[in-house]
Design an enzyme around this catalytic site. Structure first.
Site: not given
Ligand code: ELE
Length: 316
Positions: A35, A106, A168, A227, A229-230, A255-256, A258
């Site tokens: 992230a 990890r 997470r 998401g 819904k904006g 990734g959206a 981030d």
């Molecule tokens: O899950 C993890 O630990 C990571 O870092 C992997 C991902 O690259 C990000 O979680 C993406 O994050 P979003 O932009 O919120 O979807």
């Protein structure tokens, strides 16, 4: 001077070659995720100066991530490759309906070797925003001390603290996340959070109720992501409900968030009005989901302008 510096882990991320349950996927594409690194890439592609503080394994995957990051124009002077800790991995499963699950490898993260003393005060002195997430403290309880030290250095040198809970639940329980992340909230200046995450932390999922609660903690810039819904933004007494931007096609939603964050930090850095910033960030989120991989879809500034119809897109 860095516009944004961030601390966190990156992983080699394996995107499935086909949709469906991971146990039946036979081919994977090697990519990169994480992230905080995604955020740094998003900022760098928009034209901001970004720096990343991390540790990678002293192995082929670590070198791959380091080289890639450097190639994106991100400062890697605070990244070291360490022996005895393999670079972390993440395998993704994408179902036909677009839903994603991740499978982490990890447990022996190279970032476990990073200590509070490793944080270079001079680096903080040269930055405007420190971006933190809830993923880094979820890796190991000891990382909370590093987050505390980063916050202390940021406060000492007048950086704004940006924070995305990025909860997470594969990494910790709701109770652990709530305990660790609610402690960080009062130090935050810019909150970039999902509505469901805030439900876990403060027991509110309605954006207006979240904003009411967290602005009393002294958080001056708030963006709540919903998401499809904006999003809802708040700054200086103004609240904006920004409609989502329809993605041409959704192939990978990871990734959206981030990308959205990078858009908000860009707007803040440029002193844009709240509404422009929120629409810009929503547009980036919608662009990220159309490309496979956690950061490949993060756009350059002119790509967003093209998508917003601000400049003519010349194809050939
Ligand atoms: O899950 C993890 O630990 C990571 O870092 C992997 C991902 O690259 C990000 O979680 C993406 O994050 P979003 O932009 O919120 O979807």
């Amino acid at each position: 001077m860095y516009d944004v510096i961030t601390i966190g882990e990156a992983m080699v991320t394996f995107n499935p070659g086909s949709t469906g349950p991971m146990k039946f996927v036979n081919t994977f594409e090697k990519k990169i995720g994480g992230a905080e690194l995604n955020l740094a890439i998003g900022c760098a592609r928009l034209g901001l100066k970004a720096g990343w503080i991390s540790r990678l394994g002293n192995d082929e995957f670590g070198r791959y991530i380091q080289t890639f990051t450097r190639g994106e124009g991100i400062d890697v002077s605070q990244v070291e490759l360490v022996d005895g800790y393999p670079t972390s991995l993440n395998f993704k499963e994408i179902m036909e309906d677009g839903s994603v699950r991740t499978f982490y490898y990890r447990d022996k993260s190279p970032t476990l070797t990073l200590t509070a003393d490793d944080l270079n005060e001079k680096y903080f002195k040269e930055a405007k925003i420190l971006h933190l997430t809830g993923i880094y403290p979820a890796i190991a309880p000891g990382n909370i001390a590093i987050v505390d030290q980063a916050i202390a250095l940021a406060k000492k040198h007048g950086l704004k603290i940006s924070f995305d809970p990025n909860i997470r639940l594969r990494m910790w329980t709701k109770d652990e996340a709530r305990a660790a992340l609610s402690r960080i909230l009062p130090d935050v200046d810019i909150l970039l959070a999902g509505d469901e995450e805030m439900d876990i932390i403060i027991g509110e999922s309605d954006p207006k109720a979240i904003i009411e609660k967290v602005k009393d903690l002294g958080i001056s810039y708030i963006a709540i992501k919903q998401g499809e819904k904006g999003s809802v933004g708040y700054h200086n007494g103004e609240m904006i409900e920004a409609a989502s931007v329809k993605a041409a096609k959704v192939v990978d939603t990871v990734g959206a968030g981030d990308g959205f964050n990078a858009g908000v930090l860009y707007g803040i850095t440029k002193g844009w009005p709240l509404e422009k910033t929120m629409n810009f960030a929503n547009t980036i989120g919608s662009m990220v989901v159309g490309v496979k991989g956690d950061n490949e879809g993060l756009p350059y500034y002119e790509d967003v302008q093209g998508r917003l119809g601000e400049i003519e897109r010349i194809e050939r």
